[in-house]
Design an enzyme around this catalytic site. Structure first.
Site, short mmCIF file in Angstrom:
data_model
loop_
_atom_site.label_atom_id
_atom_site.label_comp_id
_atom_site.label_asym_id
_atom_site.label_seq_id
_atom_site.Cartn_x
_atom_site.Cartn_y
_atom_site.Cartn_z
CB CYS C 86 -0.97 -0.05 1.18
SG CYS C 86 -2.35 1.08 1.03
CG HIS C 203 -3.50 -3.61 3.41
ND1 HIS C 203 -2.46 -2.96 4.03
CD2 HIS C 203 -4.22 -2.64 2.81
CE1 HIS C 203 -2.55 -1.66 3.82
NE2 HIS C 203 -3.61 -1.42 3.08
CD GLU C 205 -0.77 -5.41 5.94
OE1 GLU C 205 -0.69 -6.00 4.83
OE2 GLU C 205 -1.06 -4.20 6.05
#
Lengths: 82, 751, 230
Positions: C86, C203, C205
């Site tokens: 990002c 994302h 994560e």
């Protein structure tokens, strides 16, 4: 057309850029104010008329006059011959 | 300059209040002192009209660690942790400049939470606007909505705190006075709870954060014209938020709090430096002496009056321990922040403001902070309320086609999906969001533990307008019910009380009634109010908003994996309606959408039954009996059913309801499908668990009706064997998803 | 296996990346402050998401001048695996470690939602454990994620198989309607020529635990771990 925050309104972006410049060694820069720049291609009979239309547009849409001011420059030659 | 009658009036002080000021000082005030008193004794800071009523709210309970009076309340959530939370309004600024008004509201509530030593982990908001489709005010309203949502997103996303949920409602009474109520939740170690107090004579007082400008100084233009040369244009009423600065402040302050070098900390919110200095001093039974010439200033030539009253954002006041200065300054420097020592704690209980060597103000802290007059304002039940509360259905005709009425309701902006809104909010950052926004309460896990917290903010101005006491009870019950639907035990609440002009006896009657209703519900449901905010004078051109108390409730789930979603997760589940099958049309969304009428007596809540329902939900969820639970709110049973199908993974549903006995007015089916009443929840349950669920309901005398099954491509409702409403899932979904969004497709790009 | 997670002022997914690699994957992880000039022996560098310097001026622009970025450049030049997620992707572009730029989303609004992406190449340290063509459900959360590159460069990227992730539907098909932000070629993530530096807008994560809705993102970090062991 240049739209910038009014002088008394806090400009966090300008402040952050100023800090970044100072950390890059540009100590001579004393202030940064970030704004927006618009190019309008206006068909009008006179520069005066183009100015009137642009000013109205700035007031109505492009600037938030609660916090922003603006400056309009008219270049009568641009667009001629189209 | 001399303090004459006109100057006093422009500062909003009554002559009685001014006499009180003279008594406290024993002399005439300086202009700086007058300014300081005027902001501290304003309604906003002193709660002078509301405080006598607020005392009736229950604020204590076994889990309460911090009740009202600090920057935020706190409750024990086990594992040595506390949940710190608060709701606050930013109504007026959001109408003047929607983006910055909403953004700075978010900034303010986040500061309230991290000032308590808590890491903010979730934001919610409760928004109310005029009607989106109104031919006269709709365009402005859409612009305000767009700006407010953008402002919340702009600030919350940037600082990296997820906006996990909220509510958005529309009524014409909010068109000139939207409500922007923002809620923040944080988590702290119980022993690290920080306080906003100053103590220890000689301890240094630090200023840290953004520079001070002439933002939000309320001093009236006339008074200001007399003592300085700045025109009104130099004093923007709009403050600009800087989420980046606040992110640095947040991280730096939390890091400083990890040390024990800190005595107290408070943000400079409303009334800025004035409020933070005198409140910290008063709480710590100390005095504070500051030199305004040391305060970092953004503009040249600021007067002590302006510096003390400025409401520039992203500023904090800290008291550190003497001898620990270097440690504190070093942490801030790491974050590129400059902590400036502007004064010290004194033992004389006085707020002393110097400009260099010259004393500009000298006021006893306690009298300033706590000595504002309290008003028991006159109260009067509004005339015409009885007419308003009489609903005569005989004058109306029931809908010919219930399916169409259903689709119309699903597309009503109050009910329709708010996807357009919450997709603009980063609702996943910090990787804690277990139940995302969209349906009912949101759930965030608490890292480092097994537990999770469920959050909901709810209010219904229409109910309160028709019956403020019942409306208060209903708001508490609904917010708590939403949290219970997620499988969480409600453990604490915060309220934001949005009302009109308190100088009108009718407004104060509404206020007093609503407070009593909230108090009663909180007592029975055993949910203490740990703080909140009162917003008065919400009116435009003499037209008051609906009285609108908004409740934020926090619930605890011991095992995060048992959090319940609000929607059907799979096909083939049984659908059970807990609570009464039928609702009332009084004050309902159906009545407003279909007939343009806001009338009647909203169905009252039986608080004992409500409590039984909520306990059952929490227990059933923790035993993994349920697969989903969804409150029946606006739009009643049929809307709840559709939402469970559309947002879920279980396809459609086929249900059958028994007709109920009621007046023979032709509205029986309408009441059954769209009628509204509290204490009703739609749950889905595997067939094997159904008997246990029914047993549990029976044990507490709670009606429980097995109405049908999930699955299929249609949502179908039959009554006594006859299909009365039937729609393809996709069609229902289309109405629901576009009902709100269609108003915004033409919004021009944001500025 | 040690991950370095670079923290800029305004980073806000730094702790999420740390949580994923440290607590979910059980690997070592260090926060590296942007003023630091030592990566402390890290095997993999993560530039996390957020709003470095408030996204002021241009996303990632000011952060790309941070002192630590010189070390990241050296690390990448030596072949070390670097991933920018990002805002981290935006920083890699501003720093010239990857090609192209990210414009405002085509519908101009910030977008936070789940998307599907298709793995387009498995010969990078962050996709080695994935299947070619595998579809991952990952969240996006950005306003400037509309990947842009001039047509000639796009042709190069495609020819060199530098497109690593593409937006698609749950069945793996790309189309304009499942391209959330208007990215050219539905591009969600790319790598450099040497294939050790990867940037992506989604994302991973945030998608490492089923409790949060998806654990499809784990493969990105597991690949990095496996790549080192291999």
């Amino acid at each position: 057309m240049f739209v910038t925050l009014k002088p008394s309104v806090f400009d966090p972006q300008g402040q952050t850029i100023l800090d970044a410049l100072s950390s890059l060694g540009y100590e001579s820069v004393r202030d940064v104010r970030q704004g927006k720049f618009f190019e309008l291609d206006v068909v009008a009979d006179s520069a005066q008329e183009a100015m009137t239309i642009s000013t109205e547009i700035a007031d109505k849409l492009l600037a938030n006059t609660v916090i922003e001011g603006y400056r309009v420059e008219v270049d009568p030659k641009r667009g001629e011959g189209d | 300059m001399s303090i004459n009658q006109a100057v006093i009036e422009t500062h909003g002080l009554t002559s009685a209040e001014y006499r009180r000021l003279l008594d406290i000082l024993g002399r005439e005030p300086t202009i700086t002192e007058l300014g300081i008193f005027s902001v501290m004794w304003s309604e906003h800071c002193s709660y002078k009209s509301s405080r006598l009523h607020l005392r009736r709210l229950p604020t204590e309970g076994p889990r309460v660690v911090q009740g009202p009076g600090e920057n935020a309340g706190a409750v024990d959530i086990g594992d040595g942790l506390i949940a710190v939370f608060k709701i606050e309004s930013h109504n007026h600024p959001s109408f003047i400049e929607p983006y910055q008004g909403a953004a700075t509201g978010i900034g303010g509530i986040i500061r309230d939470i991290f000032t308590m030593g808590a890491r903010p982990i979730a934001l919610l908001n409760s928004l109310r606007f005029g009607e989106l489709g109104d031919s006269r005010t709709g365009a402005t309203t859409r612009r305000v909505v767009d700006g407010v949502v953008d402002g919340i997103a702009g600030y919350g996303n940037s600082i990296g705190i997820p906006t996990v949920g909220g509510e958005v409602a529309f009524e014409s009474s909010y068109s000139g006075n939207p409500l922007v109520n923002v809620f923040c939740l944080g988590v702290a170690h119980a022993e690290r709870l920080a306080k906003g107090l100053a103590s220890g004579e000689g301890n240094p007082v630090y200023y840290v954060g953004a520079k001070t400008g002439r933002d939000g100084i309320h001093g009236a233009t006339m008074a200001s014209a007399e003592f300085d040369e700045h025109s009104g244009d130099n004093r923007p009423a709009v403050q600009v938020g800087d989420p980046f600065m606040e992110k640095l402040l947040l991280e730096a302050c939390l890091e400083v709090m990890q040390t024990d070098a800190l005595v107290g900390i408070q943000d400079m919110g409303a009334a800025g430096l004035t409020c933070s200095t005198c409140e910290m001093g008063a709480r710590g039974n100390s005095g504070i002496e500051i030199d305004v010439s040391l305060v970092p200033q953004r503009e040249a030539g600021m007067t002590p009056y302006e510096i003390m009253l400025s409401e520039s954002q992203e500023r904090m006041l800290l008291v550190a321990k003497k001898g620990r200065e270097a440690e504190v300054e070093q942490i801030f420097a790491k974050w590129d922040l400059h902590a400036v020592r502007i004064g010290r704690v004194t033992g004389d209980g006085v707020l002393r403001v110097r400009e260099g060597g010259k004393v500009m103000a000298e006021i006893p802290n306690r009298e300033l902070a706590d000595g504002a007059p309290l008003y028991s304002r006159p109260i009067k039940r509004p005339e015409g309320l009885d007419d308003l509360r009489r609903l005569d259905l005989a004058k109306l005709s029931p809908p010919v086609n219930l399916t169409e009425a259903w689709l119309t309701l699903l597309a009503a902006p109050v009910i329709a999906s708010k996807r357009w809104v919450y997709r603009q909010y980063d609702h996943m950052v910090r990787t804690n969001t277990v139940i995302r926004p969209g349906c009912g309460a949101s759930v965030v896990r608490v890292k480092g533990t097994d537990s999770a917290l469920a959050l909901s903010v709810d209010g219904n101005g229409r109910y309160c307008y028709l019956d403020p006491r019942e409306g208060g009870r209903l708001a508490v019950a609904e917010a708590a019910r939403n949290v219970a639907c997620a499988g969480a035990l409600p453990i604490g609440a915060t309220n934001c009380l949005n009302f009109g002009n308190p100088e009108r006896p009718e407004t104060m009657w509404q206020f007093s009634e609503a407070v009593d209703g909230i108090a009663e519900a909180c007592r029975t449901l055993e949910i203490p109010i740990t703080g909140g905010n009162v917003s008065l004078y919400n009116e435009t051109d003499g037209q008051s908003i609906y009285p609108t108390p908004v409740l934020g409730v926090v619930g605890l789930i011991k095992d995060a994996t048992r959090a319940l979603a609000g929607v059907f997760p799979e096909e083939g589940l049984e659908i059970v309606l807990l609570g009464d099958p039928s609702g009332a049309l009084d004050g309902s969304e159906y009545l407003k959408t279909a007939h343009g009428s806001v009338q009647g007596c909203p169905a009252p809540v039986d608080l004992d039954r409500e409590r039984a329902l909520q306990s059952l939900l929490v227990e059933a969820a923790s035993n993994r009996l349920l697969r989903s639970a969804h409150d029946c709110a606006e739009g009643g049973f049929a809307v709840a059913l559709a939402e469970c199908c559309i947002e879920g993974e279980g396809g459609g549903a086929s249900v059958e309801l028994p007709s109920t006995v009621g007046p023979h007015d032709g509205f029986g089916l309408v009441r059954l499908l769209f009628g509204e009443a509290p204490t009703r929840v739609l749950v889905s349950v595997p067939a094997t668990e159904r008997p246990r669920l029914l047993e549990m309901a029976d044990a507490v005398s709670l009606p429980a009706l097995v109405v049908g099954k999930t699955g299929g491509e249609r949502i179908r409702i039959a009554v006594d064997g006859d299909v009365v409403a039937d729609v393809r899932l996709e069609e229902a979904g289309n109405s629901w998803v576009t009902g709100f969004t269609r108003h915004f497709e033409s919004v021009p790009w944001e500025q | 296996m040690k991950f370095a997670i670079i923290e800029f002022p305004g980073s806000n997914c730094d702790h999420d990346a740390y949580h994923a690699v440290r607590h979910v994957l059980g690997q070592q992880a260090d926060f590296i402050w942007h003023k630091d000039t030592d990566l402390r022996g890290a095997d993999t560098v993560v530039l996390p998401g957020g709003f470095s310097y408030g996204d002021y001026l241009r996303t990632g622009a000011i952060a790309s001048f941070s002192p630590v970025m010189d070390k990241v450049r050296e690390f990448a030049a030596a072949g070390g695996p670097v991933i920018g997620i990002c805002n981290g992707f935006q920083i890699l572009l501003e720093a010239g470690l990857l090609d192209g730029a990210l414009l405002r989303n085509r519908r101009l609004k910030f977008l936070c939602q789940d998307v599907h992406v298709r793995v387009e190449a498995t010969d990078t340290p962050f996709t080695a454990s994935a299947e070619l063509g595998q579809v991952l459900k990952l969240p996006i959360a950005h306003r400037e994620g509309n990947y842009h590159v001039v047509p000639e460069r796009l042709a190069d990227l495609e020819a060199n198989r530098q497109v690593i992730f593409r937006y698609c539907d749950s069945a793996g098909l790309t189309s304009d309607s499942v391209n959330p932000n208007g990215s050219v070629g539905s591009i969600a993530g790319i790598c450099n020529l040497r294939r050790n530096v990867v940037g992506l807008m989604p994302h991973p994560e945030r998608a490492c635990e089923s409790l949060l809705g998806s654990d499809d993102g784990r493969v990105v970090f597991e690949s990095a771990v496996a790549a080192l062991v291999a």
